[in-house]
Enzyme design. Structure first.
Site, PDB file in Angstrom:
ATOM      1  CE1 TYR A   1       6.137  69.958  23.168  1.00  0.00           C
ATOM      2  CE2 TYR A   1       6.964  71.984  23.866  1.00  0.00           C
ATOM      3  CZ  TYR A   1       6.900  70.893  23.869  1.00  0.00           C
ATOM      4  OH  TYR A   1       7.639  69.734  25.028  1.00  0.00           O
TER       5      TYR A   1
ATOM      6  CE  LYS B   1       4.400  68.574  26.520  1.00  0.00           C
ATOM      7  NZ  LYS B   1       4.934  67.087  27.185  1.00  0.00           N
TER       8      LYS B   1
END
Length: 314
Positions: free
Chosen positions: A104, A108
């Protein structure tokens, strides 16, 4: 933008938690809006990389002549890292040992780099694309699924809250309505002062109190009368390591993603608080909702939960 006065907004992920708040704030506060288009889809949970989708958004902007793009990033593009290095009232220039250990934050960070790098790109019609990225801290508010999960797990545990994060841990939390408001102000900033806002990344925080994730959620769930069970931190670390080992062993046959792992525990136990001064300087951001309003709105939603007795009877 359809003409000199009217604006058209496209909200990707518009049916999600933040997307719904962004829709409400835009309808209420943007007087020049003539149309809001919501785009959403069900994403296969097995997909972990976001960079391809971000590249597609940039390409769509180029082909359609879109001039302004605000990307929703996350504080996790910076930290906390798994080493537990604290980040106290930091800003966008504060040095920090960035180490992305999970998909994640890694995806990102890559998506944010793509968006920032796209600033200044020529788009259809000979116009210029202006971009910026916002990094909210832990978002909360009405319809926040993680807070609802925290409540549900406590009910499933027989009305017990399982706690283990050190009491001196501080996290910055930000109300979803204020995150939405910053998006709107950033979009205005890109239109009015692209030379200042374009190509920048901004931390997003409001006046919510600095507390651990557990203590912050307890502010809203205390009325349910859950008993508190404090688990030694060493035991949590053992379970986190065990979950990581099991996830690695099971990877050839299935994708198992336990909520408790070394990364999530490190995030929960590491103080990480930010300042939004840069956003205030660049496009005059101040929270739209005070802490009292944020708390009242969130509490009104939490108060709709059925309660422990109703769950037992169901």
């Amino acid at each position: 933008m359809s003409d000199g006065r009217s604006l058209v907004y496209l909200v990707t992920g518009g049916c999600g938690f933040l997307g719904r708040h962004l829709l409400g704030v835009t309808l209420e506060k943007e007087k020049r809006v003539c149309e809001i288009r919501l785009f959403d889809k069900v994403v296969d949970p097995r997909l972990t990389e976001q960079s391809t989708g971000t590249e597609n958004v940039i390409q769509a902007c180029v082909e359609l002549g879109v001039q302004y793009l605000v990307y929703t990033s996350s504080m996790e593009v910076v930290g906390p890292n798994v080493k537990g290095d604290p980040f106290i009232r930091g800003n966008e220039e504060t040095p920090y040992n960035i180490a992305h250990a999970m998909p994640y934050p890694r995806s990102k960070a890559e998506a944010e780099r793509i968006v920032v790098r796209a600033n200044g790109t020529e788009v259809s019609g000979g116009k210029t694309l202006h971009t910026c990225s916002l990094r909210p801290t832990g978002i909360y508010g009405e319809e926040h699924q993680l807070m609802k999960d925290f409540y549900d797990k406590s009910v499933q545990a027989g009305g017990r809250l399982i706690l283990g994060v050190p009491k001196n841990t501080e996290h910055g939390r930000v109300y979803a309505g204020n995150v939405a408001w910053m998006h709107l102000l950033a979009a205005r900033g890109l239109m009015e002062e692209p030379q200042t806002v374009g190509g920048q990344a901004y931390f997003c925080y409001d006046d919510s109190p600095y507390k651990s994730y557990e203590d912050f959620n307890l502010q809203f769930l205390s009325a349910f009368g859950f008993s508190q069970v404090h688990v030694p931190l060493a035991a949590l670390w053992f379970l986190a390591v065990l979950n990581d080992v099991l996830r690695w062993l099971l990877r050839p046959v299935c994708r198992w993603a336990p909520l408790l792992n070394r990364y999530t525990l490190a995030v929960a136990c590491t103080s990480f608080t930010v300042s939004s001064d840069k956003a205030r300087r660049h496009f005059r951001y101040t929270p739209l909702f005070s802490w009292a309003e944020c708390r009242a709105r969130t509490q009104a939603w939490v108060d709709t939960f059925p309660g422990l007795g109703a769950k037992k009877d169901s």
